[in-house]
Design a protein around this motif. Sequence first.
Motif, PDB file in Angstrom:
ATOM      1  N   ARG A  26       0.940  -1.177  -0.094  1.00  0.00           N
ATOM      2  CA  ARG A  26      -0.082  -0.068   0.101  1.00  0.00           C
ATOM      3  C   ARG A  26       0.880   1.087   0.001  1.00  0.00           C
ATOM      4  O   ARG A  26       2.054   1.065   0.274  1.00  0.00           O
ATOM      5  CB  ARG A  26      -0.849   0.198   1.095  1.00  0.00           C
ATOM      6  CG  ARG A  26      -0.137   0.479   2.661  1.00  0.00           C
ATOM      7  CD  ARG A  26      -1.296   0.430   3.725  1.00  0.00           C
ATOM      8  NE  ARG A  26      -2.292   1.441   3.274  1.00  0.00           N
ATOM      9  CZ  ARG A  26      -3.528   1.562   4.280  1.00  0.00           C
ATOM     10  NH1 ARG A  26      -3.716   0.952   5.304  1.00  0.00           N
ATOM     11  NH2 ARG A  26      -4.264   2.678   3.820  1.00  0.00           N
ATOM     12  N   SER A  30       0.978   7.756   3.122  1.00  0.00           N
ATOM     13  CA  SER A  30      -0.171   8.459   3.062  1.00  0.00           C
ATOM     14  C   SER A  30      -0.851   8.319   4.194  1.00  0.00           C
ATOM     15  O   SER A  30      -1.930   8.819   4.637  1.00  0.00           O
ATOM     16  CB  SER A  30      -1.260   7.733   1.753  1.00  0.00           C
ATOM     17  OG  SER A  30      -0.700   8.160   0.515  1.00  0.00           O
ATOM     18  N   TYR A  31      -0.639   7.593   5.037  1.00  0.00           N
ATOM     19  CA  TYR A  31      -1.488   7.012   6.504  1.00  0.00           C
ATOM     20  C   TYR A  31      -0.768   7.212   7.471  1.00  0.00           C
ATOM     21  O   TYR A  31       0.598   6.925   7.660  1.00  0.00           O
ATOM     22  CB  TYR A  31      -2.074   5.782   6.051  1.00  0.00           C
ATOM     23  CG  TYR A  31      -2.849   5.621   4.902  1.00  0.00           C
ATOM     24  CD1 TYR A  31      -2.448   5.229   3.857  1.00  0.00           C
ATOM     25  CD2 TYR A  31      -4.048   5.913   4.974  1.00  0.00           C
ATOM     26  CE1 TYR A  31      -3.088   4.729   2.526  1.00  0.00           C
ATOM     27  CE2 TYR A  31      -4.965   5.826   3.736  1.00  0.00           C
ATOM     28  CZ  TYR A  31      -4.557   5.310   2.738  1.00  0.00           C
ATOM     29  OH  TYR A  31      -5.353   5.493   1.562  1.00  0.00           O
ATOM     30  N   TRP A  52       1.319  10.871   8.588  1.00  0.00           N
ATOM     31  CA  TRP A  52       1.896  10.370   7.330  1.00  0.00           C
ATOM     32  C   TRP A  52       3.312  11.019   7.168  1.00  0.00           C
ATOM     33  O   TRP A  52       4.172  10.423   6.535  1.00  0.00           O
ATOM     34  CB  TRP A  52       0.861  10.721   6.174  1.00  0.00           C
ATOM     35  CG  TRP A  52       0.895  12.235   6.019  1.00  0.00           C
ATOM     36  CD1 TRP A  52       0.066  13.085   6.551  1.00  0.00           C
ATOM     37  CD2 TRP A  52       1.710  12.977   5.172  1.00  0.00           C
ATOM     38  NE1 TRP A  52       0.493  14.440   6.007  1.00  0.00           N
ATOM     39  CE2 TRP A  52       1.355  14.275   5.163  1.00  0.00           C
ATOM     40  CE3 TRP A  52       2.763  12.721   4.076  1.00  0.00           C
ATOM     41  CZ2 TRP A  52       1.693  15.336   4.152  1.00  0.00           C
ATOM     42  CZ3 TRP A  52       3.034  13.567   3.141  1.00  0.00           C
ATOM     43  CH2 TRP A  52       2.689  14.882   3.293  1.00  0.00           C
ATOM     44  N   THR A  97      -1.558  -0.039  10.501  1.00  0.00           N
ATOM     45  CA  THR A  97      -1.774   0.852   9.931  1.00  0.00           C
ATOM     46  C   THR A  97      -3.114   0.566   9.547  1.00  0.00           C
ATOM     47  O   THR A  97      -3.761  -0.332   9.667  1.00  0.00           O
ATOM     48  CB  THR A  97      -0.835   0.988   8.660  1.00  0.00           C
ATOM     49  OG1 THR A  97      -1.303   2.357   7.813  1.00  0.00           O
ATOM     50  CG2 THR A  97      -0.858  -0.198   7.591  1.00  0.00           C
ATOM     51  N   GLY A  98      -3.640   1.536   8.911  1.00  0.00           N
ATOM     52  CA  GLY A  98      -5.229   1.419   8.377  1.00  0.00           C
ATOM     53  C   GLY A  98      -6.066   2.029   9.057  1.00  0.00           C
ATOM     54  O   GLY A  98      -7.333   1.775   8.666  1.00  0.00           O
ATOM     55  N   GLY A 100      -6.366   5.269   9.121  1.00  0.00           N
ATOM     56  CA  GLY A 100      -6.572   6.487   8.321  1.00  0.00           C
ATOM     57  C   GLY A 100      -5.650   7.763   8.500  1.00  0.00           C
ATOM     58  O   GLY A 100      -4.372   7.193   8.719  1.00  0.00           O
ATOM     59  N   TRP A 101      -5.972   8.880   8.517  1.00  0.00           N
ATOM     60  CA  TRP A 101      -4.995  10.073   8.367  1.00  0.00           C
ATOM     61  C   TRP A 101      -4.535  10.392   9.903  1.00  0.00           C
ATOM     62  O   TRP A 101      -3.413  10.820   9.943  1.00  0.00           O
ATOM     63  CB  TRP A 101      -5.658  11.272   8.002  1.00  0.00           C
ATOM     64  CG  TRP A 101      -6.043  10.918   6.768  1.00  0.00           C
ATOM     65  CD1 TRP A 101      -7.150  10.539   6.051  1.00  0.00           C
ATOM     66  CD2 TRP A 101      -5.353  11.195   5.208  1.00  0.00           C
ATOM     67  NE1 TRP A 101      -7.312  10.808   4.600  1.00  0.00           N
ATOM     68  CE2 TRP A 101      -6.055  10.868   4.066  1.00  0.00           C
ATOM     69  CE3 TRP A 101      -3.868  11.575   5.233  1.00  0.00           C
ATOM     70  CZ2 TRP A 101      -5.710  11.343   2.723  1.00  0.00           C
ATOM     71  CZ3 TRP A 101      -3.476  11.869   3.669  1.00  0.00           C
ATOM     72  CH2 TRP A 101      -4.183  11.367   2.786  1.00  0.00           C
ATOM     73  N   TYR A 110      -7.339  -0.005  13.748  1.00  0.00           N
ATOM     74  CA  TYR A 110      -6.423  -0.462  12.610  1.00  0.00           C
ATOM     75  C   TYR A 110      -6.771  -1.517  11.922  1.00  0.00           C
ATOM     76  O   TYR A 110      -7.284  -2.586  12.526  1.00  0.00           O
ATOM     77  CB  TYR A 110      -5.254  -0.675  13.290  1.00  0.00           C
ATOM     78  CG  TYR A 110      -4.558   0.839  14.015  1.00  0.00           C
ATOM     79  CD1 TYR A 110      -5.050   1.121  14.973  1.00  0.00           C
ATOM     80  CD2 TYR A 110      -3.605   1.488  13.206  1.00  0.00           C
ATOM     81  CE1 TYR A 110      -4.532   2.611  15.632  1.00  0.00           C
ATOM     82  CE2 TYR A 110      -2.879   2.482  13.596  1.00  0.00           C
ATOM     83  CZ  TYR A 110      -3.683   3.058  14.998  1.00  0.00           C
ATOM     84  OH  TYR A 110      -3.044   4.169  15.361  1.00  0.00           O
TER      85      TYR A 110
END
Length: 123
Positions: A26, A30-31, A52, A97-98, A100-101, A110
């Motif tokens: 991924r 970005s995260y 990020w 991770t996962g 979001g921001w 997560y």
Amino acid sequence: VQLQASGGGLVQAGGSLRISCVVSGRTFSSYAMGWFRQAPGKEREFVAGVVWNGATTYYSDSVKGRFTISRDNAKNTLYLQMNSLKPEDTADYYCATGAGWVISTAPNDYAYWGQGTQVTVSS
């Protein structure tokens, strides 16, 4: 998405250790990312998180001032530098991770987890 944590080991109280987590599959940059830990017989708990670009970090009270979370987006790698280690820091450490921001302290937020790396601090 795969997360591979490494760098755990046995260290004496007062010592230091750096663990790493390589992310693939991924867009790593970005995260937000987080580190959690789980000791035997205890619930998984939040340790540290980073947004990020590394500009904002957040720590649990139990590790604040001793641990430093960082990331290298060029290497898709997350780090946790652990100093002044205590026996109560002994646990399996997981990267995640996962969510979001933003940095979340809730494990359920997560979506993706590494396999864990064991950290043992002897007294």
